[in-house]
Each structure stands twice: as structure tokens, then as C-alpha cells.
Scaffold this motif. Sequence first.
Motif, PDB file in Angstrom:
ATOM      1  N   GLU A 214       4.027  -0.823   5.294  1.00 31.28           N
ATOM      2  CA  GLU A 214       4.642   0.188   6.024  1.00 31.28           C
ATOM      3  C   GLU A 214       3.698   0.294   7.243  1.00 31.28           C
ATOM      4  OE1 GLU A 214       5.377   3.766   3.712  1.00 31.28           O
ATOM      5  OE2 GLU A 214       5.844   2.427   2.060  1.00 31.28           O
ATOM      6  N   THR A 216       3.457   2.448  11.195  1.00 25.67           N
ATOM      7  CA  THR A 216       4.013   4.065  11.667  1.00 25.67           C
ATOM      8  C   THR A 216       4.398   3.974  13.123  1.00 25.67           C
ATOM      9  OG1 THR A 216       2.047   4.617  11.904  1.00 25.67           O
ATOM     10  CG2 THR A 216       2.844   5.018   9.726  1.00 25.67           C
ATOM     11  N   ASN A 277      10.430  -1.412   7.210  1.00 24.24           N
ATOM     12  CA  ASN A 277      10.078  -0.558   8.300  1.00 24.24           C
ATOM     13  C   ASN A 277      11.174   0.040   9.029  1.00 24.24           C
ATOM     14  OD1 ASN A 277       6.576  -0.203   8.383  1.00 24.24           O
ATOM     15  ND2 ASN A 277       7.363  -2.571   8.144  1.00 24.24           N
ATOM     16  N   ASP A 279      13.533   2.164   8.472  1.00 24.40           N
ATOM     17  CA  ASP A 279      13.734   3.487   8.535  1.00 24.40           C
ATOM     18  C   ASP A 279      12.716   4.280   9.573  1.00 24.40           C
ATOM     19  OD1 ASP A 279      16.011   3.621   6.990  1.00 24.40           O
ATOM     20  OD2 ASP A 279      14.967   4.163   5.247  1.00 24.40           O
ATOM     21  N   ASN A 280      11.394   3.915   9.224  1.00 23.50           N
ATOM     22  CA  ASN A 280      10.436   4.387  10.120  1.00 23.50           C
ATOM     23  C   ASN A 280      10.432   3.889  11.777  1.00 23.50           C
ATOM     24  OD1 ASN A 280       9.187   5.192   7.744  1.00 23.50           O
ATOM     25  ND2 ASN A 280       7.707   3.622   7.762  1.00 23.50           N
ATOM     26  N   VAL A 285       7.823   8.635  11.795  1.00 25.30           N
ATOM     27  CA  VAL A 285       6.873   8.850  10.468  1.00 25.30           C
ATOM     28  C   VAL A 285       6.370  10.350  11.030  1.00 25.30           C
ATOM     29  CG1 VAL A 285       5.132   8.223   9.024  1.00 25.30           C
ATOM     30  CG2 VAL A 285       6.521   6.528  10.195  1.00 25.30           C
ATOM     31  N   ARG A 290       1.031   9.249   9.041  1.00 20.12           N
ATOM     32  CA  ARG A 290       0.462   8.037  10.085  1.00 20.12           C
ATOM     33  C   ARG A 290      -0.821   7.383   9.909  1.00 20.12           C
ATOM     34  NH1 ARG A 290       3.259   9.442  15.904  1.00 20.12           N
ATOM     35  NH2 ARG A 290       5.212   9.926  15.409  1.00 20.12           N
TER      36      ARG A 290
END
Length: 490
Positions: A214, A216, A277, A279-280, A285, A290
Motif C-alpha cells: 500500500e 499513500t 491502491n 481506494d487510496n 489516506v 501515511r
Amino acid sequence: MSTNKLRLLNFGDPKIKTLHVTWFAFFLTFVVWFSHAPMLAYIKDVFGLSSAEIKALMILNVALTIPARIVVGTLVDKYGPRIVYSMLLVVGGGICIGFALAQTYEQLAIMRFLSGFIGAGFVIGIRMVGEWFPAKQVGVAEGIYGGWGNFGSAAGAMALPTIALMFGGEHGWRYALISIGIIAMLYGLLFYKIARNTPKGSTYFKPKKHGGLEVTSKKDFIFYILMNLPMYAALAVLAWKLSPSNIGLLDQFATYAIYVVLVVLFLVQLRAIYHVNADNLKNGVPEIQRYKFKQVAVLDVAYFVTFGSELAVVSMLPLFFLETFDGLDPVKAGLLASGFAFMNLVARPTGGHLSDTIGRRKTLSILIIGLAAGYFVLSQIDGGWWIPLAVIATMACSFFVQAGEGAVFAVVPLIQRRMTGQIAGMAGAYGNVGAVCYLTVLSFVDYSTFFMVIGASAGIVFLLVQFMDEPSGQMAEVLPDGTVQLINVD
């Protein structure tokens, strides 16, 4: 170096017990991974192998480790180190036995290729040790785990030929490898019984989605994709080394097929990274969750030059001594070169301890500069040197190399707890990428130039380390009920 704060003989302390059972699991994975090396003379005679076929086995042994460290890092974050380490030891021990029972060169090659997967065992313990130790001790704990476990390759090189001689006969080498395979499988079952993922009452944080790190920010998303490219490039180089234009283990069709598969795999990974990733990237975020991907990238290139150079140098150092100094036989050259690996016992813990005490970035900077200087000294060694001085120079250089490795993994658990396995996997994979790159350079240049190239690349990495932020404050992880838990990182 002081490790008195950890009280390493206090087995009543659950975290000390966990450290010991975990470094020994890593130790066994390295014994198994490099178990073929001290047996190559026997194997060459039994199967009548050429030098090119032996070189192919050595390449195959590291080929799968690059993607395996990424895969294993993901599995650790999803399922926990206890079950993943247990399975790796059982499966790896089985592959070791399969190699020992091989009857043809093709079977040897397949088993050596598959054995590269056990080389990913290192990644698993990084997450486990990070779960059990606080930030002020995690560096030295990770250093002990890495240094004592890494010694498995040297221990295997010393012990396995003796075990083969004890069994005796033309199959002694097979029985020696079968023995270590059985030990690994039994320890895998024992590890599952006594190890635990976290201290009692602690939460094992997992990523929300699996298939990639993931990130940010959109900038970090692009950065992350670009940082994956060198790993595919290294695998392409390995395929090229096995192609008809080099060793010739693969025909032209198979070589091109591998190139196509690598392109497809990269596209599949790209899709997975976007899925993790999406949605981010769309919604952003929260500030408290982060982190900066540059932290991961700096550790990747630092491990490229530390562990990457160690793997490469350990592979060529016996031959370097043999060809540089008159009057040495292969046994003496091997013993002189073994000093490089022996330094793991103290160097990695020292690198971790310094990180805990004087700062993460400062320690990494000092050690990489020392590494660069060490390789420049090695580039000056020739037949006129006093042999003990040459050995001292290699051991001094290896101290900075392996202490640098300890310093890298003193930072890894302090970036984002739920992704520690994946971050460790990516850094570990970059170590293997470094080995591929340096050994490829060695195939085109002399020893002196080879050492100078490593030293120069270390100088570049030193500059990049200055962009790493010193871990400080707290990192945030979200509990299953939605509440946020803050974890100290300094």
C-alpha cells in the motif's frame, strides 16, 4: 558491542526464546539453500558435469529467490510468520532430499531452481522479530537474527563434507544432504509448535488487501512501480546467462519464452498493485497513516550494495585468492576466503546495535562509506601482498558490508508494521538483484575493476541514504474494531 540489555541466555523471557528459535530457523534455511556448494566436487564427478553445467546450477540456485522473497513477504503479512516459516522449512527440506536423490542433470537443475525458494526464509523472521522487540532493541535483535542465521551457509560448508565422509562411499554426499533435509523438516514442525506470531495480548496487523505494498500518494505509486523494474531486469539477465549465447542450458525458444513470461508477470503485478491502491489513490489516506515510499526505496538500494555485494564476493573470493597468490591449493583458498562469511556472527548485530544507539541514517551512512573504502582497498590486492594482510583487508571490508545489512533491517520494522514482511521481501529481493548485477559485471572485467565497481556504486548509495528520514515518533495501525493504535518507532 553490548547485547546485555537483551540478556540472550534468559530463555524464560518469551521474546528471547522467540529470537533463538527464529534465528535457528533462518540458520537451517541457509544450510539447506547453500548445501550444494561444498558438495559440487562430488556432484561433478558422479554426474560427469562440465564447468558450464556447474555454473548453471549456481545461477539456478539464486534465480527463484528474487520473486520468492516478494511472494513470501506477502504470505507472512497475510498468514503470519509461524505457519509460513514452518511450511518453508518442511517444503525446503523435502526439496533438499529431492536434490540428493536426483539421478540426472535435469533433475539436479530442477531441484536447485526450486531450492531458491528457501532462500526467502530470511524475510519471515524479520517480521517476527519486529513483532516481539521494542524500537530501542529491534536493531540489535534483527542483527542477531540475521547474522547468526546467515552463518548457516558457512556452517554448512564446514560440516557437510565431514558428514559425507562419515557416511563414506560414493553416496556419502547424498546421505549428508538427506540428513540436513530431514533436520529442516523436523525443525519446521517444532517451530510451529513453539513459536508465536506476537507477544500475548498483541495484535498481528495485516494489510487490508494483498498483492502489493500500500502506498499513500500518487507520486509514491509511480515510484513503487519503477522500483519493481530492476527485479524483472535481473531475472531477464539470469535467463540471458542460461541462453545459447552463454551457458547454453536453455535453447533460444525457451529463452524468449521466459522474456515474454516476465513481461506478462510485470503486467499482472501492475494490475495487482493498482487493485491494492485504488481506494487510496481515489480517496486519499489519513495523515496519521501515511508513510513515505522513499524510505523503502533507500533500504532497497542499500541492501543491493550490502547483501548483493556479499553474495557476489562470497561466490568469487576463493577463486580470487587461488588465482592471485602462488602456492595456494583450492582448500587453502577456500579457508582464507571463509573469513568474509565468518564476520556475520558479530557484524550484523553490531550494525543493528549502532542503529539503536546512535541513529538509523547516521549508522547506515557510516557503514556504507566504510564498505566503499573497503572495496577500493580490495581492488589494490595483487600477488605481491602479504597473504595475512589480504585476509585482514577482506575481513575488515566484510565487517562494514554485513554491519550495513544489520543497519538496513534495523529500519525495516519501523516503517509500516502491517507491511513489514513485504518491505523486508522487497529489500531482500534487491539484495539478490545486486548479486546478479555484480556477478554479471565480473563476467566482463578483471577482479580489481569488479571491486572498484562495487565501491563506486556504494558511493552513489551513500548519497541516496541522505534522503532517508530518521524514523521518529509513532506509526499508526488500525485495530479490527476501527480504533487506531500508535506504535513507537524511536
